[in-house]
Write an enzyme that holds these catalytic residues in place. Sequence first.
Site, PDB file in Angstrom:
ATOM      1  N   ASN A 177       2.781   3.890   6.228  1.00 24.16           N
ATOM      2  CA  ASN A 177       3.731   3.063   5.246  1.00 24.16           C
ATOM      3  C   ASN A 177       3.985   3.922   4.201  1.00 24.16           C
ATOM      4  O   ASN A 177       3.156   4.457   3.470  1.00 24.16           O
ATOM      5  CB  ASN A 177       2.765   1.837   4.872  1.00 24.16           C
ATOM      6  CG  ASN A 177       3.492   1.041   3.795  1.00 24.16           C
ATOM      7  OD1 ASN A 177       4.645   1.276   3.389  1.00 24.16           O
ATOM      8  ND2 ASN A 177       2.717  -0.247   3.351  1.00 24.16           N
ATOM      9  N   HIS A 199      11.022  -2.897   6.696  1.00 21.32           N
ATOM     10  CA  HIS A 199       9.986  -2.107   6.150  1.00 21.32           C
ATOM     11  C   HIS A 199       8.914  -1.612   6.947  1.00 21.32           C
ATOM     12  O   HIS A 199       8.413  -2.353   7.794  1.00 21.32           O
ATOM     13  CB  HIS A 199       9.624  -2.632   4.992  1.00 21.32           C
ATOM     14  CG  HIS A 199       8.303  -1.962   4.360  1.00 21.32           C
ATOM     15  ND1 HIS A 199       8.324  -0.700   4.148  1.00 21.32           N
ATOM     16  CD2 HIS A 199       6.990  -2.594   3.772  1.00 21.32           C
ATOM     17  CE1 HIS A 199       6.894  -0.289   3.581  1.00 21.32           C
ATOM     18  NE2 HIS A 199       6.266  -1.567   3.289  1.00 21.32           N
ATOM     19  N   CYS A 230       7.124  -1.585  -2.251  1.00 20.52           N
ATOM     20  CA  CYS A 230       7.754  -1.522  -0.835  1.00 20.52           C
ATOM     21  C   CYS A 230       8.971  -2.036  -0.586  1.00 20.52           C
ATOM     22  O   CYS A 230       9.810  -1.836   0.278  1.00 20.52           O
ATOM     23  CB  CYS A 230       6.841  -2.031   0.164  1.00 20.52           C
ATOM     24  SG  CYS A 230       5.004  -1.149   0.227  1.00 20.52           S
TER      25      CYS A 230
HETATM   26  O1  UT7 Z   1       3.554  -2.284   2.346  1.00 19.73           O
HETATM   27  C1  UT7 Z   1       3.387  -3.008   1.487  1.00 19.73           C
HETATM   28  C2  UT7 Z   1       2.793  -4.578   2.034  1.00 19.73           C
HETATM   29  N1  UT7 Z   1       1.506  -4.138   2.651  1.00 19.73           N
HETATM   30  C3  UT7 Z   1       1.322  -4.421   3.839  1.00 19.73           C
HETATM   31  O2  UT7 Z   1       2.258  -5.231   4.356  1.00 19.73           O
HETATM   32  C4  UT7 Z   1       0.114  -4.589   4.430  1.00 19.73           C
HETATM   33  C5  UT7 Z   1      -0.364  -5.701   5.147  1.00 19.73           C
HETATM   34  N2  UT7 Z   1      -1.814  -5.795   5.831  1.00 19.73           N
HETATM   35  C6  UT7 Z   1      -1.925  -5.196   6.758  1.00 19.73           C
HETATM   36  O3  UT7 Z   1      -1.158  -4.363   7.310  1.00 19.73           O
HETATM   37  C7  UT7 Z   1      -3.289  -5.596   7.539  1.00 19.73           C
HETATM   38  O4  UT7 Z   1      -3.782  -6.650   6.918  1.00 19.73           O
HETATM   39  C8  UT7 Z   1      -4.264  -4.251   7.499  1.00 19.73           C
HETATM   40  C9  UT7 Z   1      -3.898  -3.162   8.547  1.00 19.73           C
HETATM   41  C10 UT7 Z   1      -4.378  -3.594   6.097  1.00 19.73           C
HETATM   42  C11 UT7 Z   1      -5.815  -4.714   7.787  1.00 19.73           C
HETATM   43  O5  UT7 Z   1      -5.682  -5.483   9.089  1.00 19.73           O
HETATM   44  P1  UT7 Z   1      -6.415  -6.749   9.283  1.00 19.73           P
HETATM   45  O6  UT7 Z   1      -6.121  -7.110  10.516  1.00 19.73           O
HETATM   46  O7  UT7 Z   1      -5.842  -7.640   8.228  1.00 19.73           O
HETATM   47  O8  UT7 Z   1      -8.096  -6.642   8.988  1.00 19.73           O
HETATM   48  P2  UT7 Z   1      -8.723  -6.990   7.756  1.00 19.73           P
HETATM   49  O9  UT7 Z   1      -8.352  -6.659   6.453  1.00 19.73           O
HETATM   50  O10 UT7 Z   1      -8.919  -8.433   7.984  1.00 19.73           O
HETATM   51  O11 UT7 Z   1      -9.978  -6.387   7.991  1.00 19.73           O
HETATM   52  C12 UT7 Z   1     -10.796  -6.532   9.148  1.00 19.73           C
HETATM   53  C13 UT7 Z   1     -12.286  -5.753   9.464  1.00 19.73           C
HETATM   54  C14 UT7 Z   1     -12.938  -5.694   8.071  1.00 19.73           C
HETATM   55  O12 UT7 Z   1     -14.341  -5.794   8.526  1.00 19.73           O
HETATM   56  P3  UT7 Z   1     -15.259  -7.189   8.667  1.00 19.73           P
HETATM   57  O13 UT7 Z   1     -15.130  -7.811   7.162  1.00 19.73           O
HETATM   58  O14 UT7 Z   1     -14.554  -7.964   9.790  1.00 19.73           O
HETATM   59  O15 UT7 Z   1     -16.485  -6.849   9.143  1.00 19.73           O
HETATM   60  C15 UT7 Z   1     -12.668  -4.433   7.407  1.00 19.73           C
HETATM   61  O16 UT7 Z   1     -13.729  -4.041   6.387  1.00 19.73           O
HETATM   62  O17 UT7 Z   1     -11.560  -4.220   9.729  1.00 19.73           O
HETATM   63  C16 UT7 Z   1     -12.338  -3.671   8.384  1.00 19.73           C
HETATM   64  N3  UT7 Z   1     -11.690  -2.274   8.422  1.00 19.73           N
HETATM   65  C17 UT7 Z   1     -11.835  -1.321   8.712  1.00 19.73           C
HETATM   66  N4  UT7 Z   1     -12.361  -0.862   9.957  1.00 19.73           N
HETATM   67  C18 UT7 Z   1     -12.195   0.324  10.409  1.00 19.73           C
HETATM   68  C19 UT7 Z   1     -10.885  -2.095   7.075  1.00 19.73           C
HETATM   69  N5  UT7 Z   1     -10.260  -0.993   7.216  1.00 19.73           N
HETATM   70  C20 UT7 Z   1     -10.759  -0.313   8.144  1.00 19.73           C
HETATM   71  C21 UT7 Z   1     -10.634   0.903   8.674  1.00 19.73           C
HETATM   72  N6  UT7 Z   1     -11.368   1.116   9.548  1.00 19.73           N
HETATM   73  N7  UT7 Z   1      -9.705   1.986   8.247  1.00 19.73           N
END
Ligand code: UT7
Length: 323
Positions: A280, A250, A114
């Site tokens: 992204n 980005h 990225c």
């Molecule tokens: O470009 C390269 C670099 N990449 C990035 O910069 C990405 C950086 N990270 C992010 O953008 C965020 O961390 C995400 C958008 C990927 C995730 O957001 P988050 O607020 O960090 O959520 P999380 O990963 O802590 O997940 C929270 C919950 C989890 O459930 P539990 O464990 O709390 O029950 C996940 O299983 O959300 C769940 N979850 C979803 N729920 C509905 C994960 N993906 C989904 C989904 N729909 N698509």
Amino acid sequence: MTVRAVVKGVGHYLPTRVVENAEFEASLETNDEWIRARSGIERRHFAGEGETTSSMATAAAQAALDMAGLQADDVDALVVATSTADLTFPSAATMVQAELGMTRGFAFDIQAVCAGFVFALSNANALIVSGQARRVLVIGAETFSRIMDWSDRSTCVLFGDGAGALLLEAQDGNGTSADRGILSTDLNSDGTHRDLLYVDGGSSTGTTGYLRMQGNQVFRHAVEKLSKTATTAMARAGVDSADVDWIVPHQANIRIIQGTAKKLGLPMDKVVVTVQDHGNTSAASIPLALSVGVARGQIKQGDLLVTEAIGGGLAWGAVVLRW
Ligand code: UT7
């Protein structure tokens, strides 16, 4: 006199197929509300049959050449930032070179995921400043839809496809921050974080593999590293936040974009945001945002821009340029 790499043209290409968040609801336990709230993404473009990283890169590059009023053979070097080249080799860049009808010069890929476009811009700048090239096409192009695990809701709803390109040309400047062109760059990587974001295929497996990401762990690194690299690059250019017209970040997550802008002391109306429409697109996201920012009438000649990106590696960096 200081040689500067000045933007003479910009262009982009997006596949026609647009996929709204709600379309994932049929096959995954997810919903539009979660995707919007956690990432800011509303839709993304996916490449169609026959569309590849190199074909999209070629279209974006041609648009940048057209804006600059140049032909492919006016270009000395062509750099493609991508992690999704059509084949393991040859490079996507040499494929674009052939498609554009460019019969001279040299072409190569840069792979910093990225952060790829920031790394490519920095390297293109070095080619120009060192006198090895006078005109360089710098392209970011990706087909991340082809490395998605469609059963993994934590990744497959986040990424999209597309391409953007800049045409850089050597011009004399005065060596001050009032010059047009690239004013400074800052590149970083830390290979100890490889498990946070990677593709589980390649020459070690004999497969193409799928993207794997511990998103919340990457998130933890993002705002701090992005604001630090942007601040370093601004100091190197002799400017500060008050001088900045646009941050062109980005586009991975609106919360990372907002957090970084806040840390830099800049309001969101000075940030070019496209994540809602593109998702992204990895190395393509910054040149796409630059091209869309110009088309929207946000970015104008003479504006001071800061671009910043972080991704797999981890690799991250920033470029300060006057448009
Ligand atoms: O470009 C390269 C670099 N990449 C990035 O910069 C990405 C950086 N990270 C992010 O953008 C965020 O961390 C995400 C958008 C990927 C995730 O957001 P988050 O607020 O960090 O959520 P999380 O990963 O802590 O997940 C929270 C919950 C989890 O459930 P539990 O464990 O709390 O029950 C996940 O299983 O959300 C769940 N979850 C979803 N729920 C509905 C994960 N993906 C989904 C989904 N729909 N698509």
